[in-house]
Design a protein around this motif. Structure first.
Motif, mmCIF file in Angstrom:
data_model
loop_
_atom_site.group_PDB
_atom_site.id
_atom_site.type_symbol
_atom_site.label_atom_id
_atom_site.label_comp_id
_atom_site.label_asym_id
_atom_site.label_seq_id
_atom_site.Cartn_x
_atom_site.Cartn_y
_atom_site.Cartn_z
ATOM 1 N N HIS A 41 -2.672 -3.158 5.334
ATOM 2 C CA HIS A 41 -1.975 -3.679 4.161
ATOM 3 C C HIS A 41 -0.699 -2.862 3.993
ATOM 4 O O HIS A 41 -0.741 -1.638 3.810
ATOM 5 C CB HIS A 41 -2.830 -3.576 2.904
ATOM 6 C CG HIS A 41 -2.130 -4.088 1.681
ATOM 7 N ND1 HIS A 41 -1.788 -5.411 1.523
ATOM 8 C CD2 HIS A 41 -1.677 -3.446 0.564
ATOM 9 C CE1 HIS A 41 -1.175 -5.577 0.362
ATOM 10 N NE2 HIS A 41 -1.084 -4.399 -0.231
ATOM 11 N N THR A 101 0.943 -8.369 3.493
ATOM 12 C CA THR A 101 2.088 -7.777 2.804
ATOM 13 C C THR A 101 2.625 -8.802 1.814
ATOM 14 O O THR A 101 2.214 -9.971 1.827
ATOM 15 C CB THR A 101 3.177 -7.354 3.798
ATOM 16 O OG1 THR A 101 4.145 -6.534 3.121
ATOM 17 C CG2 THR A 101 3.865 -8.546 4.435
ATOM 18 N N ARG A 109 -4.207 -4.226 -5.263
ATOM 19 C CA ARG A 109 -3.931 -3.156 -4.291
ATOM 20 C C ARG A 109 -4.190 -3.651 -2.868
ATOM 21 O O ARG A 109 -3.870 -4.778 -2.511
ATOM 22 C CB ARG A 109 -4.757 -1.903 -4.618
ATOM 23 C CG ARG A 109 -4.508 -1.325 -5.998
ATOM 24 C CD ARG A 109 -3.085 -0.810 -6.135
ATOM 25 N NE ARG A 109 -2.737 -0.485 -7.491
ATOM 26 C CZ ARG A 109 -2.839 0.725 -8.027
ATOM 27 N NH1 ARG A 109 -3.321 1.721 -7.317
ATOM 28 N NH2 ARG A 109 -2.449 0.926 -9.270
ATOM 29 N N ASP A 110 -4.771 -2.786 -2.042
ATOM 30 C CA ASP A 110 -5.103 -3.167 -0.663
ATOM 31 C C ASP A 110 -6.465 -3.844 -0.584
ATOM 32 O O ASP A 110 -6.803 -4.461 0.430
ATOM 33 C CB ASP A 110 -5.113 -1.931 0.232
ATOM 34 C CG ASP A 110 -6.142 -0.898 -0.248
ATOM 35 O OD1 ASP A 110 -5.912 -0.305 -1.329
ATOM 36 O OD2 ASP A 110 -7.169 -0.704 0.420
ATOM 37 N N LYS A 147 -9.594 -0.599 8.963
ATOM 38 C CA LYS A 147 -8.813 -0.948 7.772
ATOM 39 C C LYS A 147 -8.020 0.268 7.304
ATOM 40 O O LYS A 147 -8.599 1.316 6.988
ATOM 41 C CB LYS A 147 -9.735 -1.412 6.646
ATOM 42 C CG LYS A 147 -9.004 -1.684 5.330
ATOM 43 C CD LYS A 147 -9.975 -1.838 4.183
ATOM 44 C CE LYS A 147 -9.254 -1.994 2.856
ATOM 45 N NZ LYS A 147 -8.410 -0.832 2.522
ATOM 46 N N HIS A 174 -4.044 1.326 5.098
ATOM 47 C CA HIS A 174 -2.916 0.810 4.332
ATOM 48 C C HIS A 174 -1.859 1.901 4.225
ATOM 49 O O HIS A 174 -2.136 3.081 4.415
ATOM 50 C CB HIS A 174 -3.344 0.335 2.941
ATOM 51 C CG HIS A 174 -4.033 1.388 2.121
ATOM 52 N ND1 HIS A 174 -5.386 1.640 2.218
ATOM 53 C CD2 HIS A 174 -3.570 2.246 1.183
ATOM 54 C CE1 HIS A 174 -5.724 2.597 1.385
ATOM 55 N NE2 HIS A 174 -4.637 2.989 0.739
ATOM 56 N N LYS A 211 -0.371 4.263 2.548
ATOM 57 C CA LYS A 211 -0.741 4.967 1.323
ATOM 58 C C LYS A 211 0.348 5.934 0.894
ATOM 59 O O LYS A 211 0.950 6.630 1.700
ATOM 60 C CB LYS A 211 -2.054 5.730 1.544
ATOM 61 C CG LYS A 211 -2.628 6.383 0.294
ATOM 62 C CD LYS A 211 -3.987 6.988 0.595
ATOM 63 C CE LYS A 211 -4.594 7.664 -0.627
ATOM 64 N NZ LYS A 211 -4.902 6.713 -1.699
#
Length: 563
Positions: free
Chosen positions: A281, A308, A338-339, A361, A363, A365
């Motif tokens: 993400h 995205t 969020r993600d 997974k 993202h 961050k």
């Protein structure tokens, strides 16, 4: 959530005798200690007259029976006759219509805890109740229905600079061992000025945080009732702290539905289901190259599934093209949830539809609310997408069928750690999926929302998951959202499906403590306050020892009641 703050009354205090105690708005119930002698005489009965005050009608009460010697046969009759006039107007604190009573006795006299005789006593005093609940101290929990905690004198904590660390008591509530009995009341203790000399890291805010964490634990423990019980050990200091903040919270409204397979907005290359799907993400496109640098050596065994927002699609696609990524799918999502929402509502259905066995997974961050946000994010990402990590992850999922999630080193922590702001949403999620909150309290979760997973361990979530509308709008929240609760829930769901959580090898010290590192089971070098006093005596510090013993006496008076 309807918190109940329970405080023990000192029957000799001016607050009780002049009834100003009833002006405390934050206390909902009071413990009345009764010191019962062997003939049934109540030593402190003369100070029970405020029980008949009209102000007492606004509260509920818990009676504490303290036995130090075996009562003679006629003692209970004497006790009933002497106490009945004092209590006839008082409402008892009850759980599920069962009144609560506390029983105290020295451990050596545990035989005094005769449930049969105690029930007869209660029946004589309150004929309308037939099934009372008896709580006692932790060292006698096997002889009662549950426990009321005594924090300061019974919980071990670490020492810093020769003083006890107050944060260790607060952190203990993040790692409270699950109790044996059916009932448990956690305790919180504020420090008066004199006792602060024994501690480091004490502040009123630390005390309030301790209360918040304990309330959250208690709420899950008693769910689906709305009870959240906390034992306030030092009423006088508690009254001086601004605790008249809102503690009652309404249950959030959770809506769930099934999710269909999404159509990617951009798709390049042919998917290979024998590969590992790397789900990213992207909210910070400037961080994407760092992830691709780490993952590039493994590009032949990974396919990219990326979520995205619309304003970042062009930047993300350009970055992927620059890295010559052979296979990727880009899904445009709202900046909502969020993600977590993009993963559960979009990526997970795609993983199932494509037929992938496992995924990673991550993202982009950037935890701005943490001083170590960048380092924390780097640790999570590098632990998941480096070449060695990807090889390890693929090998584990091919060889160990019982593993559902693989987490970065040091990121598996107790569910109860930092739970306070997320408990309301979490309770609703657990109820929606028929998962016992009491079971959940004993489990761990993967902090940071980055992990590798077996698709089968989460497959059933596509049949029912929170709708996008259930997630709060993004306004920079750092906690207490549905997305934060889902971060915990995903691990619980995997465990509930029968799979295990594990960590990839690596440096666990790179993960932030979140209060958990300090709350793990204490070492042999940790001490209780009582043990600290003994150590002081070995140094012949008589002046300090005298002060220490008087301080401990004050602690015990407020925490354990009269002896």
């Amino acid at each position: 959530m309807k918190p109940s703050f329970i405080a023990r009354i000192d029957l000799n205090s001016e607050q009780w005798l002049n009834e100003t105690l009833f002006q405390n708005q934050s206390i909902t119930s009071y413990i009345i200690p009764l010191n019962i002698e062997e003939n049934g005489y109540i030593a402190n009965i003369a100070n029970l007259f405020p029980c008949n005050s009209p102000s007492a009608l606004n509260y509920t009460f818990i009676f504490e029976f303290s036995f130090h010697r075996q009562p003679v046969p006629a003692a209970f009759n004497s006790l009933v006759l002497s106490i009945r006039p004092c209590i006839r107007n008082l409402a008892l604190f009850s759980i599920n219509s069962k009144p609560l009573f506390l029983i105290r006795t020295p451990v050596r006299n545990k035989s005094l805890l005769s449930r049969y005789r105690l029930k007869l006593l209660i029946k004589e005093l309150w004929p309308e109740y037939s099934d009372p609940i008896f709580l006692t101290s932790p060292d006698l929990q096997a002889h009662a229905d549950g426990v009321i905690e005594n924090s300061i004198t019974s919980i071990k904590c670490s020492e810093k600079s020769g003083k006890l660390d107050y944060d260790s008591y607060r952190y203990h509530s993040h790692f409270r061992p699950y109790p044996i009995g059916s009932y448990f009341i956690p305790a919180c203790h504020a420090l008066n000025h004199a006792n602060c000399d024994f501690f480091t890291n004490y502040s009123p805010e630390s005390y309030l945080d301790w209360i918040r964490v304990s309330l959250a634990w208690s709420y899950l423990f008693y769910y689906p009732s709305t009870l959240a019980l906390v034992h306030i050990e030092d009423l006088e200091v508690h009254s001086q702290i601004n605790t008249n903040q809102p503690w009652d919270f309404e249950k959030p409204k959770l809506q769930c539905k099934s999710f269909t397979v999404p159509i990617p907005d951009i798709g390049v290359g042919l998917s290979n289901v024998s590969n590992t799907a790397l789900a990213i993400h992207v909210f910070y496109p400037e961080s994407l190259p760092g992830i691709l640098d780490l993952a590039s050596p493994s590009k032949d065994v990974i396919d990219y599934l990326i979520t995205t927002t619309a304003d970042k699609v062009e930047s993300v696609a350009s970055c992927l093209e620059n890295y010559n990524i052979p296979t990727y799918r880009i899904y445009v999502v709202q900046n909502h949830g969020r993600d977590v929402a993009p993963f559960v509502n979009v990526i997970l259905p795609a993983l199932v539809d494509y037929g992938y066995d496992n995924f990673i997974k991550v993202h982009t961050k950037k935890s701005l609310h943490r001083d170590d946000g960048s380092d924390w994010g780097s640790h999570l990402i590098s632990s998941m997408v480096s070449e060695d990590s990807i090889n390890y992850i693929r090998r584990v999922f091919s060889l160990k069928n019982d593993v559902g999630l693989l987490a970065p080193p040091g990121s598996i922590i107790p569910l109860t750690a930092c739970l306070s702001m997320n408990v309301l949403w979490l309770a609703e999620l657990l109820a929606e999926f028929n998962i016992s909150p009491q079971w959940a309290l004993q489990r761990n979760f993967v902090a940071g929302s980055m992990f590798a997973g077996r698709v089968d361990s989460l497959r059933h979530l596509i049949q029912k998951s929170p709708t996008l509308d259930s997630y709060e709008p993004e306004v920079g929240q750092v906690d207490a959202t549905l997305a934060h609760a889902m971060e915990r829930f995903l691990s619980l769901f995997v465990k509930h499906q029968g799979y295990d959580l594990d960590e990839v090898p690596g440096d666990t010290t790179s993960a932030p403590a979140f209060g958990y590192q300090d709350s793990r089971p204490v070492s042999d070098f940790s001490t209780t306050l009582d043990q600290k006093i003994v150590s002081l005596s070995s140094h012949n510090n008589r002046e300090r020892l005298s002060f220490a013993y008087s301080s401990v006496a004050a602690f015990k008076k407020s925490s354990l009641g009269p002896h």
